[in-house]
Design an enzyme around this catalytic site. Structure first.
Site, mmCIF file in Angstrom:
data_model
loop_
_atom_site.group_PDB
_atom_site.id
_atom_site.type_symbol
_atom_site.label_atom_id
_atom_site.label_comp_id
_atom_site.label_asym_id
_atom_site.label_seq_id
_atom_site.Cartn_x
_atom_site.Cartn_y
_atom_site.Cartn_z
ATOM 1 N N TYR A 5 0.840 -1.193 0.000
ATOM 2 C CA TYR A 5 0.000 0.000 0.000
ATOM 3 C C TYR A 5 0.881 1.251 0.000
ATOM 4 O O TYR A 5 0.648 2.186 -0.777
ATOM 5 C CB TYR A 5 -0.906 -0.008 1.219
ATOM 6 N N LYS B 69 1.017 4.240 -2.864
ATOM 7 C CA LYS B 69 0.753 5.639 -2.544
ATOM 8 C C LYS B 69 1.991 6.505 -2.761
ATOM 9 O O LYS B 69 1.874 7.697 -3.093
ATOM 10 C CB LYS B 69 0.251 5.754 -1.098
#
Length: 240
Positions: free
Chosen positions: A127, A131
């Site tokens: 993740y 990002k």
């Protein structure tokens, strides 16, 4: 949507659930149920907005999901799915919206990344990587699109009080994160206001809560110390 509606914006809302969209929309809003991972969906969304309003002033890429699996053992298909939603879907919407913004030589593109994109979280590595890629994408777009008067802003929220963690695509949330979430949590309304104010003041980057800047600064100045602290939140070595 409420934050921008109060500022006089014409709203277009898109998400997978028509029921939930109808629950938060108001009369006059353009509501487009769509799955951003479906080929052609970004073009359909942008074309519908242009058909109704003749232009797009602000694109906010807010869709995203989480994956709580160690990168060294993570499911490959889930990792690809996460990048498709967190990076490639915003890129596709940006391409479609920018084409219209360039004809008017004005517009704003907002990509909602995460503090986890600026500081890698070891329980959330894939993740964080997705990002971080979104941060880099936005920084590059800012330079690319400046000649057309298009502004690009990155948003780095901490924990937002939504159902995000109840809708992760895989893995388990480390129990030790409970206290950390409480200390750094903000409401969706606070996050939305920070985004709207960021656009109003032509910000490059919005960190919300502002205390998140301390973690980012610590990571940049004392990475080994921050790594040591973050490792404490990992499950025991025996856990999968």
């Amino acid at each position: 949507a409420d934050a921008f509606r109060r500022r006089g914006a014409e709203i277009c809302l898109t998400a997978r659930s028509a029921e939930k969209l109808n629950r938060v929309s108001q009369a006059g809003d353009l509501v487009i149920p769509a799955d951003l991972l479906t080929p052609g969906a970004p073009k359909t969304i942008v074309d519908a907005v242009v058909a109704k309003h003749g232009r797009i002033d602000i694109l906010i890429n807010n869709a995203g999901a989480g994956l709580y699996q160690p990168a060294h053992t993570a499911d490959g298909a889930l990792a690809h799915q996460l990048f498709d939603l967190n990076l490639f879907a915003p890129l596709a919407l940006t391409r479609e919206a920018a084409a219209h913004m360039k004809t008017r030589r004005t517009g704003a593109i907002v990509n909602v990344s995460s503090i986890a994109g600026a500081v890698p979280l070891p329980w959330f590595t894939i993740y964080s990587a997705s990002k971080a890629a979104l941060i880099t994408l936005t920084d590059g777009l800012r330079m690319e699109l400046r000649a057309w008067g298009i502004r690009c802003m990155t948003v780095l929220p901490g924990y937002v009080k939504t159902n995000f963690q109840q809708n992760i695509i895989g893995g388990d949330v480390p129990p030790a994160l409970g206290g950390m979430r409480q200390r750094m949590a903000i409401t969706p309304e606070q996050c939305a206001e920070a985004i709207a104010r960021g656009i109003e003041r032509d910000a490059r980057t919005v960190v919300t809560p502002a205390s998140g800047w301390a973690l980012i600064a610590g990571w940049r100045l004392f990475p080994a110390l921050v790594e040591h602290q973050l490792r404490k939140f990992l499950p025991s070595q025996g856990a999968k």
